[in-house]
Scaffold this active site. Structure first.
Site, PDB file in Angstrom:
ATOM      1  N   GLY A   1      -1.269   1.508  11.278  1.00 20.68           N
ATOM      2  CA  GLY A   1       0.198   1.480  11.164  1.00 20.68           C
ATOM      3  C   GLY A   1       0.732   2.866  10.815  1.00 20.68           C
ATOM      4  O   GLY A   1       1.672   3.367  11.455  1.00 20.68           O
ATOM      5  N   HIS A   2       0.105   3.502   9.820  1.00 21.10           N
ATOM      6  CA  HIS A   2       0.523   4.858   9.442  1.00 21.10           C
ATOM      7  C   HIS A   2       0.273   5.836  10.583  1.00 21.10           C
ATOM      8  O   HIS A   2       1.057   6.749  10.818  1.00 21.10           O
ATOM      9  CB  HIS A   2      -0.295   5.366   8.240  1.00 21.10           C
ATOM     10  CG  HIS A   2      -0.107   4.610   6.979  1.00 21.10           C
ATOM     11  ND1 HIS A   2      -1.073   3.782   6.459  1.00 21.10           N
ATOM     12  CD2 HIS A   2       0.935   4.560   6.120  1.00 21.10           C
ATOM     13  CE1 HIS A   2      -0.648   3.278   5.316  1.00 21.10           C
ATOM     14  NE2 HIS A   2       0.567   3.710   5.086  1.00 21.10           N
TER      15      HIS A   2
ATOM     16  N   SER B   1      -1.795  -3.358   6.344  1.00 21.20           N
ATOM     17  CA  SER B   1      -1.396  -2.950   4.994  1.00 21.20           C
ATOM     18  C   SER B   1      -2.608  -2.343   4.310  1.00 21.20           C
ATOM     19  O   SER B   1      -3.736  -2.788   4.526  1.00 21.20           O
ATOM     20  CB  SER B   1      -0.943  -4.181   4.200  1.00 21.20           C
ATOM     21  OG  SER B   1      -0.948  -3.896   2.814  1.00 21.20           O
TER      22      SER B   1
ATOM     23  N   ARG C   1      -3.343  -2.789   1.442  1.00 16.14           N
ATOM     24  CA  ARG C   1      -3.872  -3.798   0.515  1.00 16.14           C
ATOM     25  C   ARG C   1      -4.824  -4.777   1.201  1.00 16.14           C
ATOM     26  O   ARG C   1      -5.532  -5.506   0.512  1.00 16.14           O
ATOM     27  CB  ARG C   1      -2.722  -4.571  -0.136  1.00 16.14           C
ATOM     28  CG  ARG C   1      -1.890  -3.736  -1.083  1.00 16.14           C
ATOM     29  CD  ARG C   1      -0.910  -4.587  -1.860  1.00 16.14           C
ATOM     30  NE  ARG C   1      -0.226  -3.822  -2.887  1.00 16.14           N
ATOM     31  CZ  ARG C   1       0.905  -3.143  -2.695  1.00 16.14           C
ATOM     32  NH1 ARG C   1       1.477  -3.162  -1.513  1.00 16.14           N
ATOM     33  NH2 ARG C   1       1.468  -2.462  -3.672  1.00 16.14           N
TER      34      ARG C   1
ATOM     35  N   GLU D   1       8.596  -0.809   9.499  1.00 15.90           N
ATOM     36  CA  GLU D   1       9.456  -1.985   9.280  1.00 15.90           C
ATOM     37  C   GLU D   1       8.786  -3.110   8.512  1.00 15.90           C
ATOM     38  O   GLU D   1       9.429  -4.098   8.194  1.00 15.90           O
ATOM     39  CB  GLU D   1       9.979  -2.512  10.630  1.00 15.90           C
ATOM     40  CG  GLU D   1      11.209  -1.776  11.071  1.00 15.90           C
ATOM     41  CD  GLU D   1      11.795  -2.272  12.368  1.00 15.90           C
ATOM     42  OE1 GLU D   1      11.077  -2.964  13.126  1.00 15.90           O
ATOM     43  OE2 GLU D   1      12.958  -1.960  12.631  1.00 15.90           O
TER      44      GLU D   1
END
Ligand code: PAF
Length: 281
Positions: free
Chosen positions: A36-37, A185, A187, A148
């Site tokens: 995602g990053h 994520s 996490r 988002e």
């Protein structure tokens, strides 16, 4: 790619980039980078002449000390990934560098900062506003990139930018998901194999709720999502709210707004996951 740890060094690089008329993009992160990053970093690199990725686990936004302690830190791996993408500078300061003394600023950003995460994680968005405003002051980017998945965070940062009269353009990028739907994520690595197997139920239920919503009320849709996820072992919905995508206030009926988003947080064991879905835009 250059790794910078001191504010003064980064400021010097930024002023020479600006003198050369370069467009500067900033991607603020807390490290432990995932795809995602990396997607955000690619977007930042492609749209700017000089791209800065900050890697800083910001203590002031953690309302849970244990979450801060357990937050994964993988700077070497992060830098290797960012180098591959073609990022110009990684900014990886120490806590003392960013906060030589306590940051006592209190932001009043209105309802977007008070609902949902604002209610469940008191102080969280104030900490986010502290670090993001600090980074914007140091880098003075033309564009800044946010995912988002943290839907409310984007609304809070836009409100902050408006209030402080900053010129930066906030770019919101779509959620990146695992093939099974789980929103990426940092996490996720803390999930046990069993929890990881069940976690995609969150996205699956949100997507199914779009069909469900076609012939059910907002209240029925909230109940459907909450009950379905609560029935999964080790999962507990903290909140599911269906809100106006602009002011983040709850909607009562599907006719209340042209932009409607459902925002969820779920405890999967002791790992807190968040996700969201748009019903209308
Ligand atoms: O979204 C995050 O990772 C953080 O909240 C941010 C924007 C990097 C500020 O610490």
């Amino acid at each position: 790619m250059e790794i910078i740890t001191k504010i003064a060094d980064l400021q010097q690089k930024m002023s020479s980039a600006r003198i050369q008329g370069k467009r500067v993009g900033l991607l603020p992160t807390m490290g432990a980078l995932h795809e995602g990053h990396i997607t955000l970093a690619r977007t930042c690199v492609d749209a700017n002449d000089c791209s800065v990725v900050s890697v800083f686990v910001n203590p002031t936004q953690f309302n849970d000390k244990n979450d801060l302690l357990l937050y994964p830190r993988t700077l070497d791996k992060d830098c290797a990934l960012l180098d591959e993408v073609g990022v110009t500078y990684v900014f990886a300061p120490s806590v003392e560098e960013i906060y030589p003394e306590e940051d006592t600023r209190v932001f009043h950003l209105g309802s977007v900062a008070e609902v949902m995460e604002g209610k469940y994680r008191p102080g969280h968005f104030n900490g986010v506003a502290q670090i993001v405003s600090r980074l914007f002051d140091i880098v003075k980017p033309d564009n800044a990139y946010f995912g988002e998945k943290d839907f409310q965070q984007i609304a809070v940062i836009k409100a902050m930018v408006k209030q402080l009269g900053m010129k930066v353009h906030i770019v919101a990028c779509p959620i990146v998901r695992e093939p099974d739907g789980l929103a990426l994520s940092s996490r996720n690595v803390r999930l046990t194999p069993e929890q990881r197997k069940n976690a995609p139920k969150i996205a699956e239920t949100l997507f199914k709720s779009r069909t469900f919503a076609q012939d059910h009320t907002v209240a029925e849709t909230i109940k459907y999502v909450t009950d379905t996820i609560d029935a999964v072992p080790e999962m507990r919905v903290e909140y599911y709210e269906i809100v106006d995508g602009n002011n983040l206030l709850p909607v009562i009926s599907w006719e209340d707004s042209e932009y409607i988003v459902g925002c969820i947080t779920v405890f999967c064991g002791n790992v807190r996951l968040i996700d969201n879905i748009s019903y209308k835009h």
